[in-house]
Write an enzyme that holds these catalytic residues in place. Sequence first.
Site, PDB file in Angstrom:
ATOM      1  N   GLY A  63      -2.481   7.181  -4.303  1.00 26.24           N
ATOM      2  CA  GLY A  63      -2.723   6.053  -5.306  1.00 26.24           C
ATOM      3  C   GLY A  63      -1.454   5.302  -5.233  1.00 26.24           C
ATOM      4  O   GLY A  63      -0.221   5.432  -4.686  1.00 26.24           O
TER       5      GLY A  63
ATOM      6  N   ALA B 133       9.363  10.192  -7.471  1.00 32.51           N
ATOM      7  CA  ALA B 133      10.620   9.966  -6.850  1.00 32.51           C
ATOM      8  C   ALA B 133      11.456   9.384  -7.783  1.00 32.51           C
ATOM      9  O   ALA B 133      11.059   8.488  -8.400  1.00 32.51           O
ATOM     10  CB  ALA B 133      10.480   8.933  -5.685  1.00 32.51           C
TER      11      ALA B 133
ATOM     12  N   CYS C 203       5.690  -1.308  -5.801  1.00 29.56           N
ATOM     13  CA  CYS C 203       4.559  -1.082  -6.554  1.00 29.56           C
ATOM     14  C   CYS C 203       3.697  -2.388  -7.255  1.00 29.56           C
ATOM     15  O   CYS C 203       3.082  -2.365  -8.101  1.00 29.56           O
ATOM     16  CB  CYS C 203       4.800  -0.091  -8.020  1.00 29.56           C
ATOM     17  SG  CYS C 203       5.649   1.282  -7.385  1.00 29.56           S
TER      18      CYS C 203
END
Length: 216
Positions: A79, A165, A181
């Site tokens: 996702g 991460a 993102c």
Amino acid sequence: MQSNAPTAQIPEWRTTPELVSYPEALAEMEARAEAIHAGEAHELVWFLEHPPLYTAGTSAHAEDLVDPDRFPVYDAGRGGQYTYHGPGQRTVYLMLDLKNRGRDVRVYVHNLEEWVIRTLALLGVKGERRDARVGIWVVRDDGREDKIAAIGVRVRRWVTFHGIAINVAPDLTHFGGIVPCGISDHGVTSLKDLGVDIPMAELDRLLQQTFGEIFS
């Protein structure tokens, strides 16, 4: 008859010191997740670093790949949108069996966030959630908010892969080839950028310590 299947509650911990290519990591996650589902392998928490690269999640928008020729770009299958991986970033892939951990993906993601937040707190860094933004964020002295950790998951037949991460000491300019993102209004930071100098092995130790508090 007593089963010899591995327990899902005691993960194997693995650290790979050399850089791991993204295709190699994906193949390993796929194989391990399948083996966990079949009852043939323990859960795995895998610490690693990648060479510089970008990954595209299932919600990635083409316009957020600002510089497609800068580093290799891979479809991640997780996702989320575009993210960066590279040296100096602690990537942690978790292959956990949610059949034994509540079968709730939303709770699992919340626990990943809490795992990062508690670990950062041990280093004197206040990581925070934001309802409209995935990942963990820190508020700088001037009031701006920067992302210090990314989270992206995939679940297949109740087994997780991908993970988190944390930016330890990566080259932050490498994030400039994407809109991380899909969020253009905020930046990225790292522990080093915040004045925290920590060896990767020490961060791993803290992550293993806090893991048991959250995923017991």
